[in-house]
Scaffold this motif. Structure first.
Motif, PDB file in Angstrom:
ATOM      1  N   GLY A   1     -62.489  57.406  17.621  1.00 54.90           N
ATOM      2  CA  GLY A   1     -63.937  57.361  17.838  1.00 54.90           C
ATOM      3  C   GLY A   1     -64.431  55.952  18.135  1.00 54.90           C
ATOM      4  O   GLY A   1     -65.192  55.725  19.078  1.00 54.90           O
ATOM      5  N   VAL A   2     -63.970  54.983  17.346  1.00 55.17           N
ATOM      6  CA  VAL A   2     -64.476  53.624  17.548  1.00 55.17           C
ATOM      7  C   VAL A   2     -63.879  52.989  18.807  1.00 55.17           C
ATOM      8  O   VAL A   2     -64.537  52.157  19.459  1.00 55.17           O
ATOM      9  N   MET A   3     -62.679  53.369  19.173  1.00 57.76           N
ATOM     10  CA  MET A   3     -62.111  52.811  20.410  1.00 57.76           C
ATOM     11  C   MET A   3     -62.896  53.318  21.620  1.00 57.76           C
ATOM     12  O   MET A   3     -63.140  52.561  22.566  1.00 57.76           O
ATOM     13  N   GLU A   4     -63.282  54.574  21.574  1.00 56.73           N
ATOM     14  CA  GLU A   4     -64.119  55.091  22.669  1.00 56.73           C
ATOM     15  C   GLU A   4     -65.435  54.343  22.784  1.00 56.73           C
ATOM     16  O   GLU A   4     -65.982  54.187  23.870  1.00 56.73           O
ATOM     17  N   MET A   5     -65.924  53.892  21.655  1.00 56.73           N
ATOM     18  CA  MET A   5     -67.184  53.131  21.639  1.00 56.73           C
ATOM     19  C   MET A   5     -66.997  51.698  22.091  1.00 56.73           C
ATOM     20  O   MET A   5     -67.975  50.963  22.212  1.00 56.73           O
ATOM     21  N   GLY A   6     -65.735  51.259  22.235  1.00 54.53           N
ATOM     22  CA  GLY A   6     -65.528  49.904  22.723  1.00 54.53           C
ATOM     23  C   GLY A   6     -64.959  48.925  21.712  1.00 54.53           C
ATOM     24  O   GLY A   6     -64.978  47.705  21.963  1.00 54.53           O
ATOM     25  N   ALA A   7     -64.447  49.411  20.594  1.00 52.70           N
ATOM     26  CA  ALA A   7     -63.826  48.489  19.638  1.00 52.70           C
ATOM     27  C   ALA A   7     -62.609  47.822  20.279  1.00 52.70           C
ATOM     28  O   ALA A   7     -61.983  48.368  21.203  1.00 52.70           O
ATOM     29  N   ALA A   8     -62.268  46.641  19.774  1.00 52.50           N
ATOM     30  CA  ALA A   8     -61.109  45.910  20.307  1.00 52.50           C
ATOM     31  C   ALA A   8     -59.818  46.338  19.622  1.00 52.50           C
ATOM     32  O   ALA A   8     -58.734  46.134  20.160  1.00 52.50           O
ATOM     33  N   GLY A   9     -59.941  46.920  18.441  1.00 51.83           N
ATOM     34  CA  GLY A   9     -58.763  47.331  17.697  1.00 51.83           C
ATOM     35  C   GLY A   9     -59.172  47.850  16.334  1.00 51.83           C
ATOM     36  O   GLY A   9     -60.359  47.864  15.995  1.00 51.83           O
ATOM     37  N   VAL A  10     -58.169  48.268  15.571  1.00 49.18           N
ATOM     38  CA  VAL A  10     -58.432  48.797  14.236  1.00 49.18           C
ATOM     39  C   VAL A  10     -57.568  48.061  13.228  1.00 49.18           C
ATOM     40  O   VAL A  10     -56.591  47.398  13.579  1.00 49.18           O
ATOM     41  N   MET A  11     -57.915  48.187  11.955  1.00 49.04           N
ATOM     42  CA  MET A  11     -57.151  47.528  10.901  1.00 49.04           C
ATOM     43  C   MET A  11     -56.714  48.572   9.886  1.00 49.04           C
ATOM     44  O   MET A  11     -57.491  49.437   9.498  1.00 49.04           O
ATOM     45  N   ILE A  12     -55.449  48.467   9.452  1.00 50.41           N
ATOM     46  CA  ILE A  12     -54.871  49.448   8.535  1.00 50.41           C
ATOM     47  C   ILE A  12     -54.252  48.730   7.341  1.00 50.41           C
ATOM     48  O   ILE A  12     -53.427  47.832   7.509  1.00 50.41           O
TER      49      ILE A  12
END
Lengths: 309, 309, 309, 309
Positions: free
Chosen positions: A94-105
């Motif tokens: 969802g957040v990548m579709e919104m344009g996030a640069a990446g995620v943190m795990i």
């Protein structure tokens, strides 16, 4: 602008601003975003452990991430750690579709052996998809999962989409040196290393080879300057500025009440309308607020940006 | 001079000096004892968690405690924490016969509920005898046992021979305020509170009502001065001195390598012949030693006592 | 007769018999030793976690170990786990001089990563000397240290003096299969595997390739028979006998009160004069004792050896 | 039919049936629901720790709960434990609108002191609303939160909407006796106590005063019969049936692989089309499946309902 291994500078860990009645405070979200940009941050991290992410409903998480992504004009990393892979996947995509640069795990606290840790991250990447750049969070003090440098190397070499380490082991200076040594001997590919723990060791972390900071100290300007000065080789100047803030950095870096201190200072700075947290929350007593005020006045003798109110 | 609830000032937590081959270094024990006296310490604590006590044989423990008791002319507190009450009792009674002022007991990590904690200390006091003054050690970060102020009150009110709290909860400022509040409302009897955690919050702990410090920072002179200045109401001067040392205090307060830093500085100061530890030991790399040297040189700009070598 | 990798059968984990006033009960030590021999045990393990070892003084530990060594005429393994290597070494060398067959070492609960675990056992073997046969204890439920089969292999292959695994992971059946698989593929040398956990899975552990049991169930005769029947290929008979005891095995295998159950049954059997433990102790209520009595009566319908009193 | 303190019998803990590709298997959900009704269960608990709840998306959780509520015609308890109160509230209110009888809440693993535990449940009840009947889950082995009987009493007396204790402390028999004793002395109001832990101690838990079981053993028929027999005073018959199943109960009660065993048996019984779990999952090897098959054949000698396939 997807996150890559050249990321550097300061990624501010954003708290989630609330009204005293628990609603999200959108005006403060915007002011905070602008403040990070003005401070010279190179990125922003939202929905991290200090962002009260578990207290949000899924729709709220997407809303906050989206709002900051649209406004900041900087790469945004979104924390997607979750007890289950289904929720992790839906938030990540969802957040990548919104344009996030990446995620943190971050790893779940139940992991113990090297193999359990490596397997977990392999499964997590399978769950979110290997097209999403991600940040590995190494935070033993809170998560109780201990990753050796060799385990971090296995995870990174297993997953080309892992682009960054959020380093907040404590103590952690030797870990940075070990990872940079792996790169020198060719056994580890390029990887951005940004450091957390409230910045408590940022002075030396930069000297050990970190690329910058990813943390939420209430004066990101200081973090930005220390990173810049260290990269410019101005060691003494970097330490002088760092040391002036250290009494407050240390005070903010208290488990449990740290976020309350951070929000209080951001409120005093005019960035947040309220220092409210959702329940359960560590609260500051009047004595603690007076101590923070005193520390601010002392920092302000050296760094005028700390002169608030 | 048995320990009582009026104890104040600085009780230095003494490391155990070793030769590089693992033998106890008696000359350094004596020099260290003299250095603590010269620094203005009001007491010394031996065989604490940072004293490598579990690495000693019972006979060695008695020998070191006795040597320091005979030489110091100060009240000596001896750590007697043990997995079993039989060993706790024999060490406690042994050192009291030698002239110790009291003993210190930490809870075993397995304790969870309030009642388990209270029961443990009641049994410990039964084991050592209720004629031995003792110090309650509250150190959740390392021991993972969390005691509320109300639980501490129960333990202290249950045991007249409990004379002091070694306070090293983190964060812990509100706990001092809560305990002093109990005394104001009459529900807690007088109790000495000395603070640990390497001194990382000593500046404010004194303002919350602590009587002093019980910790092992390699410059006890600073701790002595901060306690004295705060008691004299010279708040700014206390913080100025404290802040000058804080970068090194913070560096020394790293879990696992902290003792290595402390011994290295005491070696640089000429107090210890060697910074050796018995196995297993956290070791300092050359990079870490250079960082400590740099921090020493920076502290020395404000406090000449830090100008070593 | 030093312990070697061909060890099999049942090593009884011996409790330490006390008088109600806390003194060691030597008569019961002797009776218990004789009972283990009579039951067909192939060895005895003393000073294990269930042996209240941490409640003993060093001299008492040596005395008990020596008494059993001299009397039993069986190989005796002595638990030497200790918070420090100095005490571990002196106990290990002391009991070997007295004629012990080997020692047993459990990891301290603080270990987390694979490398930390491997390093700890390497240092432990350096401490006691590589001439002493030793047993690796793998007991995650109580010790919270998780060793993968690959880590156990590293430890065993690093240390030729490691002769046996006391296997009490839970669940643990696949671990036995994995280790036996390593031996088939040539990557692990011969190693005795004796199983613990009160015998709760002994029926299937034997089928997976264990060599026997090392545990303290109050009817070692049952363990001896199950091991023998399984080795003889009499699967159904082994399960029939095992299942008849399982309700009591399960009852005894309760964390914290298990030792009280075990001592109570050994007292009912006339082996121990008293079921006393040293403080702190889990105690049986009258309701619990009545439950154990009822279980004994039910076991006795199938196995007359359980008809006590 | 809202849950109240007179609840008794067997509440089956329902696993979540999946297709091998990870989709929810609705046909199996329905078959499983019918099987619980046919077995004589008095209620069903969904989305518990063993229900793979954290692996579901919020919409899936509501869907499964709703489907079972509509079909069963029995009171349904829904697990709503969550890292944050916002998600807990929305799930709790959502399932109550669909007709659930109540919700179940487990404490987060970070809680340590009595006051922290009591405060957490007070805040949780504020979050979901005090009009929703709820079940307190006491499960230290997995959650590492230890609640004394006195703490449970505080929680229950603080919250009139708390109607039931899911008791799965281990060991836990004395806790049932202590709570029933509180009720006798008038300090605790009526409360249903249903026991978990796979039923491993159900035989004696009923004798100590439990009202029944809330657990997921793959033959709820046995649990139903044992509860009925014990209430009818047929002690020996209850134990006879229980003991016949105990080898399988014990095998199913292995941490980590227990759910795999349970789903495998329910698959063998024709209730679940597949024994699939969502990742991460404990898997059964062929050796383990053969062991379960053997155990089933042995149980079937006494209880024909275990004759599968």
């Amino acid at each position: 602008m997807p996150l890559d291994e050249t990321a550097e500078g300061v990624y501010a860990i954003a708290p989630t601003p609330f009204h005293p009645d628990g609603r999200i405070d959108h005006d403060s979200v915007d002011r905070m975003t602008d403040a990070y940009v003005a401070a010279g941050c190179t990125g922003i991290t939202v929905l991290g452990i200090m962002g009260e992410a578990p207290k949000l409903e899924p729709a709220e998480s997407l809303e906050i991430a989206g709002r900051i992504i649209r406004r900041a004009g900087l790469p945004i990393v979104v924390g997607v750690s979750s007890p289950g892979f289904a929720a992790m996947r839906s938030l990540a995509r969802g957040v990548m579709e919104m344009g996030a640069a990446g995620v943190m795990i971050a790893p779940p606290p139940s992991l113990r052996t090297d193999d359990q840790i490596v397997t977990y991250f392999r499964q997590a990447v399978e769950a979110i998809g290997d097209d999403i750049p991600w940040v590995l969070q190494d935070y033993p003090l809170t998560l109780s999962v201990v990753m050796t440098p060799a385990v971090i190397r296995r995870i990174v070499m297993d997953s080309p989409s892992c682009r960054m380490l959020k380093h907040e082991d404590w103590p952690g200076l030797e870990k940075i040196s070990a990872l940079r040594g792996f790169q020198k001997d060719g056994s580890l590919r390029p990887l951005s290393i940004l450091c957390g723990n409230g910045g408590l060791f940022l002075d030396f972390e930069m000297e050990r080879g970190a690329d910058g900071a990813m943390t939420g100290y209430a004066f990101p300007e200081m973090l930005v300057d220390v990173v810049r000065l260290q990269k410019a080789g101005e060691r003494d100047a970097a330490h002088d500025l760092f040391d002036a803030h250290l009494p407050l950095v240390r005070y903010e870096q208290q488990q449990g009440v740290g976020l309350a201190v951070r929000k209080y200072v951001m409120h005093r700075r005019g960035i947040l309308t309220s220092d409210a947290q959702r329940t359960p929350a560590g609260k500051l007593t009047p004595a603690a607020k007076a101590e923070v005020d005193y520390l601010l006045s002392r920092v302000a003798r050296v760094d005028r940006r700390a002169a608030v109110g």
